[in-house]
Design a protein around this motif. Structure first.
Motif, short mmCIF file in Angstrom:
data_model
loop_
_atom_site.label_atom_id
_atom_site.label_comp_id
_atom_site.label_asym_id
_atom_site.label_seq_id
_atom_site.Cartn_x
_atom_site.Cartn_y
_atom_site.Cartn_z
N HIS A 51 -0.56 0.56 -12.37
CA HIS A 51 0.61 0.26 -11.54
C HIS A 51 0.07 0.25 -10.12
O HIS A 51 -1.14 0.28 -10.01
CB HIS A 51 1.45 1.54 -11.78
N SER A 52 0.91 -0.07 -9.33
CA SER A 52 0.62 -0.04 -7.65
C SER A 52 1.75 0.61 -7.17
O SER A 52 2.74 0.93 -7.37
CB SER A 52 0.41 -1.58 -7.39
N ILE A 53 1.11 0.91 -5.84
CA ILE A 53 1.94 1.87 -4.76
C ILE A 53 2.12 0.73 -3.67
O ILE A 53 1.09 0.33 -2.85
CB ILE A 53 1.43 2.95 -4.33
N LYS A 54 3.09 0.14 -3.33
CA LYS A 54 3.53 -0.76 -2.50
C LYS A 54 3.29 -0.35 -1.06
O LYS A 54 3.39 0.96 -0.33
CB LYS A 54 5.03 -1.43 -2.25
N ASN A 55 2.46 -1.19 -0.20
CA ASN A 55 2.24 -0.89 1.27
C ASN A 55 1.32 0.55 1.49
O ASN A 55 1.40 1.05 2.77
CB ASN A 55 3.40 -0.59 2.13
N PHE A 56 0.79 0.88 0.57
CA PHE A 56 -0.09 2.07 0.83
C PHE A 56 -0.96 2.11 1.91
O PHE A 56 -1.05 2.93 2.74
CB PHE A 56 -0.85 2.69 -0.50
N PHE A 57 -2.01 1.04 2.02
CA PHE A 57 -2.58 0.74 3.01
C PHE A 57 -2.35 0.71 4.35
O PHE A 57 -2.64 1.26 5.50
CB PHE A 57 -3.85 -0.18 2.85
N THR A 58 -1.22 -0.08 4.61
CA THR A 58 -0.49 -0.32 5.77
C THR A 58 0.26 0.81 6.14
O THR A 58 0.50 1.00 7.70
CB THR A 58 0.52 -1.44 5.58
N GLU A 59 0.57 1.75 5.20
CA GLU A 59 1.53 3.01 5.92
C GLU A 59 0.62 4.11 6.07
O GLU A 59 0.96 5.03 6.59
CB GLU A 59 2.50 3.23 4.66
N ASN A 60 -0.55 4.14 5.32
CA ASN A 60 -1.15 5.33 5.33
C ASN A 60 -2.61 5.36 6.27
O ASN A 60 -3.18 6.27 6.63
CB ASN A 60 -1.67 6.12 4.19
N TYR A 61 -3.06 4.12 6.79
CA TYR A 61 -4.26 4.09 7.60
C TYR A 61 -3.79 3.74 8.92
O TYR A 61 -2.70 3.15 9.07
CB TYR A 61 -5.16 2.85 6.81
N ASP A 62 -4.53 4.11 9.98
CA ASP A 62 -4.14 3.88 11.31
C ASP A 62 -4.62 2.28 11.78
O ASP A 62 -4.29 2.08 12.89
CB ASP A 62 -4.61 4.78 12.15
N HIS A 63 -5.20 1.75 11.12
CA HIS A 63 -5.61 0.32 11.35
C HIS A 63 -5.70 -0.51 10.17
O HIS A 63 -5.85 -0.16 8.84
CB HIS A 63 -6.88 0.42 12.11
N PRO A 64 -5.58 -1.97 10.33
CA PRO A 64 -5.71 -2.51 9.02
C PRO A 64 -7.02 -2.71 8.45
O PRO A 64 -8.06 -2.72 9.19
CB PRO A 64 -5.07 -4.13 9.57
N ILE A 65 -6.90 -2.69 7.14
CA ILE A 65 -8.32 -2.87 6.63
C ILE A 65 -8.40 -4.14 5.65
O ILE A 65 -7.65 -4.64 5.02
CB ILE A 65 -8.30 -1.70 5.40
N TYR A 66 -9.49 -4.59 5.78
CA TYR A 66 -10.10 -6.09 5.38
C TYR A 66 -11.16 -5.92 4.41
O TYR A 66 -12.22 -5.36 4.62
CB TYR A 66 -10.23 -7.06 6.44
N GLU A 67 -11.15 -6.62 3.30
CA GLU A 67 -12.09 -6.89 2.50
C GLU A 67 -12.14 -8.21 2.01
O GLU A 67 -11.30 -8.78 1.77
CB GLU A 67 -12.12 -6.00 1.14
N CYS A 68 -13.50 -8.76 2.32
CA CYS A 68 -13.44 -10.33 1.87
C CYS A 68 -12.45 -11.11 2.64
O CYS A 68 -11.99 -12.16 2.20
CB CYS A 68 -13.53 -10.62 0.51
N GLY A 69 -12.31 -10.53 3.92
CA GLY A 69 -11.45 -11.34 4.85
C GLY A 69 -9.85 -11.27 4.49
O GLY A 69 -8.89 -12.01 5.03
N VAL A 70 -9.38 -10.38 3.33
CA VAL A 70 -8.18 -10.14 3.04
C VAL A 70 -7.74 -9.02 3.20
O VAL A 70 -8.44 -8.07 3.08
CB VAL A 70 -7.96 -10.44 1.57
N GLN A 71 -6.45 -8.78 4.05
CA GLN A 71 -5.90 -7.53 4.38
C GLN A 71 -5.54 -6.65 2.92
O GLN A 71 -4.71 -7.32 2.32
CB GLN A 71 -4.83 -7.49 5.48
N LEU A 72 -5.87 -5.30 3.01
CA LEU A 72 -5.35 -4.79 1.84
C LEU A 72 -3.97 -4.14 2.08
O LEU A 72 -3.77 -3.47 3.19
CB LEU A 72 -6.43 -3.48 1.63
N ILE A 73 -3.19 -4.33 1.14
CA ILE A 73 -1.74 -3.86 1.34
C ILE A 73 -1.35 -2.81 0.54
O ILE A 73 -1.06 -1.71 0.71
CB ILE A 73 -0.76 -5.08 1.42
N ASP A 74 -1.29 -3.20 -0.73
CA ASP A 74 -0.74 -2.20 -1.68
C ASP A 74 -2.10 -1.71 -2.43
O ASP A 74 -3.16 -2.11 -2.52
CB ASP A 74 -0.03 -3.01 -3.08
N MET A 75 -1.76 -0.48 -2.81
CA MET A 75 -2.89 0.47 -3.67
C MET A 75 -2.70 0.32 -5.14
O MET A 75 -1.65 0.09 -5.80
CB MET A 75 -2.63 1.72 -3.55
#
Ligand SMILES: CC(C)(COP(=O)(O)OP(=O)(O)OC[C@H]1O[C@@H](n2cnc3c(N)ncnc32)[C@H](O)[C@@H]1OP(=O)(O)O)[C@@H](O)C(=O)NCCC(=O)NCCS
Length: 148
Positions: A116-140
């Motif tokens: 399953h996934s949690i929508k917007n986990f990274f955008t709602e819980n981290y104080d800055h955008p997180i990128y991996e391989c140039g793609v922003q992480l949004i959902d957990m």
């Protein structure tokens, strides 16, 4: 190779912890209640932290192998160790991660499948955008593996 539990001063391994979770106050949410293990093989090569999430679910909150030692089987050795150690005591081993080509294939190789996934986990819980391989992480994205 030896894997052992760390009970005191878990933050001495902060540089490894930050490889898996780059914001320290997010690590603070689970480090005290989590059980931490380190992998030694002529020096410390990796760590992982697991937590009891209730209902028979054990969660890997943080797993990291030092950059110079990745791709040599240490991460899988940590997962296999956890699966063996907790088999019979928990029914499911789960992990939450960003939808990233750096982590999902690793967990799939280790026998996990997406649950399953949690929508917007990274955008709602981290104080800055997180990128991996140039793609922003949004959902957990959660992946699970049976422990029975
Ligand atoms: C993710 C991580 C723990 C994996 O540990 P590792 O020691 O590098 O992985 P292993 O060598 O044990 O790999 C096990 C298997 O997964 C595969 N694998 C690992 N990363 C992969 C990737 N990005 N893409 C495809 N396959 C991958 C390996 O090829 C290996 O397959 P094999 O058994 O067929 O040889 C490690 O790369 C790491 O610390 N990354 C930075 C921190 C991080 O992102 N942690 C996870 C947060 S959710």
């Amino acid at each position: 190779m030896k894997i052992k539990e760390v009970k005191d001063n878990k933050k001495q391994y902060l540089s490894l912890l930050l490889l898996a979770d780059e914001q320290e106050d997010m690590i603070d949410r689970y480090i005290d209640r989590g059980v931490m293990y380190i992998l030694e093989d002529a020096g410390i090569k990796g760590e992982c932290i697991v937590t009891d999430e209730g209902n028979g679910i054990l969660e890997i909150k943080n797993i990291a192998v030092g950059p110079a030692y990745q791709g040599k089987g240490y991460g899988k050795a940590l997962i296999d160790f956890i699966a063996m150690r907790y088999r019979g005591r928990y029914s499911v081993l789960q992990v939450g991660t960003g939808d990233s080509p750096l982590t999902i294939p690793f967990y799939e190789k280790c026998g996990f499948t997406r649950s399953h996934s949690i929508k917007n986990f990274f955008t709602e819980n981290y104080d800055h955008p997180i990128y991996e391989c140039g793609v922003q992480l949004i959902d957990m994205v959660y992946l699970q593996r049976n422990l029975v």
